[in-house]
Write a protein that holds these residues in place. Structure first.
Motif, PDB file in Angstrom:
ATOM      1  N   VAL A   1       0.835  -1.203   0.000  1.00 29.50           N
ATOM      2  CA  VAL A   1       0.000   0.000   0.000  1.00 29.50           C
ATOM      3  C   VAL A   1       0.873   1.259   0.000  1.00 29.50           C
ATOM      4  O   VAL A   1       0.594   2.219  -0.730  1.00 29.50           O
ATOM      5  CB  VAL A   1      -0.942  -0.008   1.222  1.00 29.50           C
ATOM      6  N   ARG A   2       1.945   1.256   0.776  1.00 33.01           N
ATOM      7  CA  ARG A   2       2.854   2.422   0.784  1.00 33.01           C
ATOM      8  C   ARG A   2       3.492   2.615  -0.587  1.00 33.01           C
ATOM      9  O   ARG A   2       3.643   3.751  -1.066  1.00 33.01           O
ATOM     10  CB  ARG A   2       3.936   2.233   1.846  1.00 33.01           C
ATOM     11  N   ALA A   3       3.868   1.511  -1.233  1.00 31.97           N
ATOM     12  CA  ALA A   3       4.482   1.609  -2.560  1.00 31.97           C
ATOM     13  C   ALA A   3       3.480   2.136  -3.584  1.00 31.97           C
ATOM     14  O   ALA A   3       3.837   2.932  -4.466  1.00 31.97           O
ATOM     15  CB  ALA A   3       5.009   0.241  -2.987  1.00 31.97           C
ATOM     16  N   ILE A   4       2.240   1.696  -3.484  1.00 35.82           N
ATOM     17  CA  ILE A   4       1.204   2.192  -4.399  1.00 35.82           C
ATOM     18  C   ILE A   4       1.034   3.690  -4.215  1.00 35.82           C
ATOM     19  O   ILE A   4       0.903   4.444  -5.193  1.00 35.82           O
ATOM     20  CB  ILE A   4      -0.125   1.456  -4.152  1.00 35.82           C
ATOM     21  N   ARG A   5       1.037   4.156  -2.977  1.00 37.31           N
ATOM     22  CA  ARG A   5       0.914   5.585  -2.715  1.00 37.31           C
ATOM     23  C   ARG A   5       2.091   6.365  -3.312  1.00 37.31           C
ATOM     24  O   ARG A   5       1.918   7.468  -3.827  1.00 37.31           O
ATOM     25  CB  ARG A   5       0.856   5.833  -1.212  1.00 37.31           C
TER      26      ARG A   5
END
Length: 237
Positions: free
Chosen positions: A32-36
Motif C-alpha cells: 500500500v505504501r508503494a502504491i501511494r
C-alpha cells in the motif's frame, strides 16, 4: 516431566502461523505504501524495495501479482467497512419523532455520512483506489470479484437500515437490497468521475449534492415528508 511431543509441535505450529500472518500484514502494508508512492501502476520491484525484501518473499507470502491485488483489496475492504460502521454509529438511525419511521429525520444525515465516508477514502488514498478499481483480468466467479465485494460490504450495512424503514411503513422489504446496491453504484461511479476530473470541486460539495439527490428519492418512495428530514436543505436552496 516435559510436555508431550504433540503439545510442543502444536505450539511451534501456532507460533509459525502467527509469524506468517504478521509477515503477510507487513507485506500488504508495504504494498500500500508503494502504491501511494509510485502510483496504481506500481511494479513488484518497487513493492519489494519498499518492503525491504525480495520479490521471492512476496510471492511466497502473497502469491503472484493477482494474489497481491486480492490482498490489497481485502485490506481496503476492511478499512472502508470500519469507516462506514464508525460514521453510521455517529448517526442516530432510529426515528426520534413519535410515529416516525426509523429513517425519518435521519435520511439525509445517514446518506451523507455514508457518501462522505466513501469519498474520503478516495480522496485520502487516490492511487490505492485506482489500483483497486483498475483490476486485472480476473479468472474468478462474479460473486468472488473483489471490487464487487467491497460494494457488497457497504450494501450489507445499508440494507437492514432500509429494510427497517420499509417494514415500519408496512412495505415489502425486497427493495432494501436493491436500494443499497443502487446507492453504492451511484456513489462509486460519481467517485470515479470526480477523481478523474482535474478541476474537481471539493469533496464536501460533491457529498452535499449526491446526498441531496439520493435522500430525496429514498424519502419519496418511503412516503416520508421531506420536511421531516433534519439533514438540512439541499445545496443551492
Amino acid at each position: 516431566m516435559g510436555m508431550p511431543e504433540e503439545t510442543r509441535v502444536d505450539g511451534r505450529d501456532a507460533r509459525w502461523t502467527q509469524h506468517r500472518e504478521q509477515r503477510r500484514r507487513e507485506l500488504i502494508d508495504a504494498a500500500v505504501r508503494a502504491i501511494r508512492s509510485y502510483g496504481a501502476a506500481v511494479g513488484m520491484d518497487e513493492i519489494a524495495a519498499e518492503a525491504g525484501t525480495s520479490k521471492t518473499v512476496i510471492y511466497r507470502h502473497l502469491g503472484d501479482r493477482m494474489g497481491l491485488y486480492l490482498a490489497v483489496c481485502e485490506s481496503v475492504d476492511n478499512r472502508i467497512l470500519g469507516d462506514v460502521q464508525k460514521v453510521l454509529s455517529e448517526v442516530d438511525t432510529v426515528g426520534t419523532t413519535t410515529g416516525a419511521t426509523p429513517f425519518a429525520g435521519h435520511a439525509r444525515a445517514l446518506i451523507e455520512a455514508v457518501i462522505d465516508s466513501y469519498l474520503r477514502q478516495v480522496e485520502r488514498d487516490p492511487e490505492v483506489y485506482r489500483f483497486v478499481v483498475r483490476r486485472p483480468a480476473l479468472n474468478v466467479a462474479p460473486d468472488e470479484d473483489p471490487v464487487a465485494g467491497i460494494s457488497d460490504t457497504i450494501a450489507q450495512v445499508l440494507e437492514p437500515i432500509f429494510a427497517e424503514a420499509l417494514a415500519a411503513t408496512g412495505q415489502d422489504t425486497t427493495a432494501a437490497r436493491i436500494w443499497a446496491h443502487g446507492l453504492i453504484g451511484f456513489v462509486r461511479e460519481s467517485a470515479d468521475r470526480w477523481l478523474a476530473d482535474p478541476e474537481r470541486p471539493p469533496r464536501e460539495v460533491v457529498v452535499r449534492y449526491l446526498a441531496a439527490f439520493a435522500s430525496v428519492g429514498l424519502t419519496g418512495v418511503l412516503g416520508i415528508d421531506p420536511g421531516e428530514d433534519s439533514g438540512g436543505d439541499p445545496p443551492g436552496t
